[in-house]
Design an enzyme around this catalytic site. Structure first.
Site, PDB file in Angstrom:
ATOM      1  N   LYS A  87     -29.232  30.546 -40.822  1.00  0.00           N
ATOM      2  CA  LYS A  87     -28.906  30.732 -42.240  1.00  0.00           C
ATOM      3  C   LYS A  87     -27.426  30.555 -42.555  1.00  0.00           C
ATOM      4  O   LYS A  87     -27.027  30.695 -43.707  1.00  0.00           O
ATOM      5  CB  LYS A  87     -29.350  32.139 -42.682  1.00  0.00           C
ATOM      6  CG  LYS A  87     -30.863  32.309 -42.681  1.00  0.00           C
ATOM      7  CD  LYS A  87     -31.257  33.697 -43.140  1.00  0.00           C
ATOM      8  CE  LYS A  87     -32.769  33.890 -43.095  1.00  0.00           C
ATOM      9  NZ  LYS A  87     -33.155  35.291 -43.232  1.00  0.00           N
ATOM     10  N   LYS A 136     -42.697  29.197 -39.034  1.00  0.00           N
ATOM     11  CA  LYS A 136     -43.344  30.492 -39.253  1.00  0.00           C
ATOM     12  C   LYS A 136     -43.637  30.700 -40.741  1.00  0.00           C
ATOM     13  O   LYS A 136     -42.878  30.226 -41.594  1.00  0.00           O
ATOM     14  CB  LYS A 136     -42.456  31.578 -38.643  1.00  0.00           C
ATOM     15  CG  LYS A 136     -41.904  32.568 -39.585  1.00  0.00           C
ATOM     16  CD  LYS A 136     -40.955  33.547 -38.987  1.00  0.00           C
ATOM     17  CE  LYS A 136     -39.839  33.680 -40.026  1.00  0.00           C
ATOM     18  NZ  LYS A 136     -39.150  34.886 -40.162  1.00  0.00           N
ATOM     19  N   LYS A 165     -41.463  34.566 -46.261  1.00  0.00           N
ATOM     20  CA  LYS A 165     -41.523  35.063 -47.634  1.00  0.00           C
ATOM     21  C   LYS A 165     -40.902  34.103 -48.622  1.00  0.00           C
ATOM     22  O   LYS A 165     -41.313  34.014 -49.758  1.00  0.00           O
ATOM     23  CB  LYS A 165     -40.743  36.379 -47.727  1.00  0.00           C
ATOM     24  CG  LYS A 165     -41.466  37.562 -47.169  1.00  0.00           C
ATOM     25  CD  LYS A 165     -40.767  38.823 -47.617  1.00  0.00           C
ATOM     26  CE  LYS A 165     -40.288  39.646 -46.452  1.00  0.00           C
ATOM     27  NZ  LYS A 165     -38.857  39.673 -46.250  1.00  0.00           N
TER      28      LYS A 165
HETATM   29  P1  TYM Z   1     -38.980  40.845 -42.868  1.00  0.00           P
HETATM   30  O1  TYM Z   1     -38.938  41.537 -44.183  1.00  0.00           O
HETATM   31  O2  TYM Z   1     -38.515  39.436 -42.792  1.00  0.00           O
HETATM   32  O3  TYM Z   1     -40.436  40.909 -42.271  1.00  0.00           O
HETATM   33  C1  TYM Z   1     -41.154  42.118 -42.238  1.00  0.00           C
HETATM   34  C2  TYM Z   1     -42.003  42.165 -40.986  1.00  0.00           C
HETATM   35  O4  TYM Z   1     -42.946  41.102 -40.977  1.00  0.00           O
HETATM   36  C3  TYM Z   1     -42.876  40.411 -39.741  1.00  0.00           C
HETATM   37  N1  TYM Z   1     -43.183  38.979 -39.978  1.00  0.00           N
HETATM   38  C4  TYM Z   1     -44.158  38.309 -39.352  1.00  0.00           C
HETATM   39  N2  TYM Z   1     -45.064  38.673 -38.421  1.00  0.00           N
HETATM   40  C5  TYM Z   1     -45.945  37.727 -38.002  1.00  0.00           C
HETATM   41  N3  TYM Z   1     -45.965  36.454 -38.482  1.00  0.00           N
HETATM   42  C6  TYM Z   1     -45.067  36.046 -39.415  1.00  0.00           C
HETATM   43  N4  TYM Z   1     -45.098  34.804 -39.891  1.00  0.00           N
HETATM   44  C7  TYM Z   1     -44.110  36.988 -39.888  1.00  0.00           C
HETATM   45  N5  TYM Z   1     -43.106  36.919 -40.798  1.00  0.00           N
HETATM   46  C8  TYM Z   1     -42.549  38.155 -40.828  1.00  0.00           C
HETATM   47  C9  TYM Z   1     -41.438  40.582 -39.293  1.00  0.00           C
HETATM   48  O5  TYM Z   1     -41.299  40.371 -37.896  1.00  0.00           O
HETATM   49  C10 TYM Z   1     -41.180  42.010 -39.701  1.00  0.00           C
HETATM   50  O6  TYM Z   1     -41.690  42.904 -38.719  1.00  0.00           O
HETATM   51  N6  TYM Z   1     -34.937  42.752 -40.685  1.00  0.00           N
HETATM   52  C11 TYM Z   1     -36.327  42.973 -40.969  1.00  0.00           C
HETATM   53  C12 TYM Z   1     -36.597  44.272 -41.709  1.00  0.00           C
HETATM   54  C13 TYM Z   1     -35.989  45.454 -41.054  1.00  0.00           C
HETATM   55  C14 TYM Z   1     -36.525  46.190 -39.964  1.00  0.00           C
HETATM   56  C15 TYM Z   1     -35.584  47.213 -39.725  1.00  0.00           C
HETATM   57  C16 TYM Z   1     -37.697  46.097 -39.227  1.00  0.00           C
HETATM   58  C17 TYM Z   1     -34.817  46.020 -41.416  1.00  0.00           C
HETATM   59  N7  TYM Z   1     -34.579  47.074 -40.626  1.00  0.00           N
HETATM   60  C18 TYM Z   1     -35.798  48.151 -38.714  1.00  0.00           C
HETATM   61  C19 TYM Z   1     -37.897  47.033 -38.202  1.00  0.00           C
HETATM   62  C20 TYM Z   1     -36.962  48.044 -37.961  1.00  0.00           C
HETATM   63  C21 TYM Z   1     -36.848  41.845 -41.840  1.00  0.00           C
HETATM   64  O7  TYM Z   1     -36.120  41.225 -42.563  1.00  0.00           O
HETATM   65  O8  TYM Z   1     -38.191  41.720 -41.799  1.00  0.00           O
END
Ligand code: TYM
Length: 325
Positions: A111, A192, A195
Site C-alpha cells: 500500500k 484475496k 473489502k
Molecule cells: P480486516 O478488517 O482487513 O479483516 C478482518 C478479518 O477478516 C480476515 N479476512 C479474511 N479471511 C479469509 N479470507 C479473506 N479473503 C479475508 N479477508 C479478510 C482478516 O484476516 C481479519 O481476521 N488489522 C486487522 C484488524 C485488526 C485486528 C487487530 C485483528 C486490528 N487489530 C487485533 C486481530 C487482532 C484488519 O485490518 O483486518
C-alpha cells in the site's frame, strides 16, 4: 484459559472472507470475559478516508458483527477508539519495535508505493495491532491468513518487551480456521477477496440473495470441466469448493466429490452462501432500526475493556520506567 481477540477495520464492506476467516471462529467460541471483539476504527485512518464514512461504517460494522452472532453477554464488544489505552500502549510498544521490522510488512509494501502520500500511521499500524492484542493479554487471535505477519510481529514485540523489561504480556498466537483462512476474489481467484476492491468478486454479508447468486454464477472458473480441489492448478474451482465447504462444514475435497459440473457446483455454492448470510442480513435489518442500543452495547463494552486494559498499561509503564517499580 487465555483470552481470544479479533478486530475488523471499518473500511469497505464486510464479506464472506471476513466471516469465515475471523467472525465465525470468534463467535463459535465465546466465553464470558475471555472473548473480545472490536471494530478497529483507528486502523481506518491509515489510508485516505472520509470522516463521515468512518463514522457510518463503524456503526454498520458493529451492527453486522452483532447480527453475525457476536454476543455482548459472552464477549466484550467494543470500538477501539473508545478505549484510549490502545493508543497509550501503542506508543510504549513503538518504543520497543525496530523501524526495519515494520517496514518489512507485506501490507505496508503493497500500500505504500506512492511514498509521498503514505501516512506514518500506515507504517506503524501493525504496532497498534500488537497493542490491540497485548492490551488484553490475549493468547489466541482468530484471523485470516493475511494477518499472519502482523500476529507474528505482535509475538516478537511481546517476547522482546518481556525479555527486556520483565514479563508483562501474554505471548499471542494466530488461530486460523481449518478451511477458508484465505477466500479468494470470485473475479480473480489469484487475489484475496477484500473489502475495498472488486464489487463483483466479493460476496458481501449484506448483499441481497439475488446479488449473491449473480456474483457466484459469474465467478471465474478454470479451463476444463472437472470439479476437483486443486488450488494450485484450478484456483477458481478450488475457491468455490472452499466457500461451499466453509458454509456446510465439510472438507473441500468431499464437497468436490459430490458436485456435478461447474453449473451444478455454482448453484450449490449460491444456495449455501445465501443460507449462511440470510439470517445475518435479516438480523442486521432489525438491529439497525435501533442504532442507540448498538451504541449502548459498545459503550458498555468500552467500560469493561478499560478494566483489563488499564491494568496492562500500568504494568507496562511500570516495567518500562514510567512508574515507580
Ligand atoms: P480486516 O478488517 O482487513 O479483516 C478482518 C478479518 O477478516 C480476515 N479476512 C479474511 N479471511 C479469509 N479470507 C479473506 N479473503 C479475508 N479477508 C479478510 C482478516 O484476516 C481479519 O481476521 N488489522 C486487522 C484488524 C485488526 C485486528 C487487530 C485483528 C486490528 N487489530 C487485533 C486481530 C487482532 C484488519 O485490518 O483486518
Amino acid at each position: 484459559m487465555s483470552r481470544r481477540i479479533t478486530g475488523f477495520t471499518p473500511s469497505g464492506e464486510l464479506h464472506l472472507g471476513n466471516y469465515f476467516g475471523a467472525i465465525k471462529p470468534l463467535v463459535d467460541q465465546q466465553i464470558p470475559d475471555r472473548s473480545i471483539v472490536f471494530v478497529s476504527d483507528l486502523h481506518a485512518l491509515t489510508l485516505d478516508h472520509d470522516p463521515a464514512a468512518v463514522r457510518r461504517r463503524t456503526l454498520e460494522f458493529a451492527t453486522v458483527l452483532l447480527a453475525a452472532g457476536a454476543d455482548p453477554a459472552r464477549s466484550i464488544f467494543l470500538v477501539q477508539s473508545h478505549v484510549p489505552e490502545h493508543t497509550e500502549l501503542h506508543y510504549l510498544l513503538e518504543s520497543a519495535t525496530g523501524y526495519g521490522e515494520v517496514r518489512r510488512m507485506i501490507q505496508f509494501k503493497e500500500k505504500s508505493r506512492d511514498s509521498d502520500r503514505v501516512r506514518v500511521s500506515l507504517l506503524t499500524y501493525p504496532v497498534l495491532m500488537a497493542a490491540d492484542i497485548l492490551l488484553y493479554q490475549a493468547g489466541e487471535v482468530p484471523v485470516g491468513e493475511d494477518q499472519r505477519q502482523h500476529v507474528e510481529l505482535a509475538r516478537d514485540i511481546a517476547e522482546r518487551f518481556n525479555t527486556a523489561y520483565g514479563r508483562v504480556f501474554t505471548v499471542p498466537r494466530m488461530v486460523n480456521p481449518p478451511v477458508a483462512a484465505r477466500i479468494m476474489d470470485l473475479s480473480d481467484p489469484t487475489a484475496k477477496m477484500s473489502k475495498s476492491t472488486s464489487v463483483t468478486g466479493s460476496l458481501r454479508l449484506l448483499d441481497s440473495p439475488d446479488t449473491l447468486r449473480r456474483k457466484v454464477m459469474r465467478a471465474v472458473t478454470d479451463p476444463g470441466s472437472a470439479v476437483e480441489y486443486d488450488p494450485e492448478n484450478r484456483p477458481g474451482i478450488a475457491n468455490l469448493l472452499t466457500i461451499l465447504a466453509a458454509c456446510t462444514g465439510e472438507d473441500p475435497a468431499d464437497a468436490a466429490a459430490r458436485s456435478g459440473g461447474y453449473a451444478d457446483l455454482k448453484r450449490a455454492v449460491a444456495d449455501a452462501v445465501i443460507a449462511t448470510t440470510d439470517p445475518i442480513r435479516h438480523r442486521y435489518t432489525e438491529l439497525s432500526e435501533d442504532p442507540e442500543s448498538v451504541r449502548k452495547i459498545v459503550q458498555d463494552g468500552a467500560i469493561r475493556a478499560r478494566l483489563i486494559a488499564g491494568d496492562t498499561v500500568t504494568a507496562a509503564k511500570r516495567a518500562i520506567g514510567l512508574l515507580p517499580a
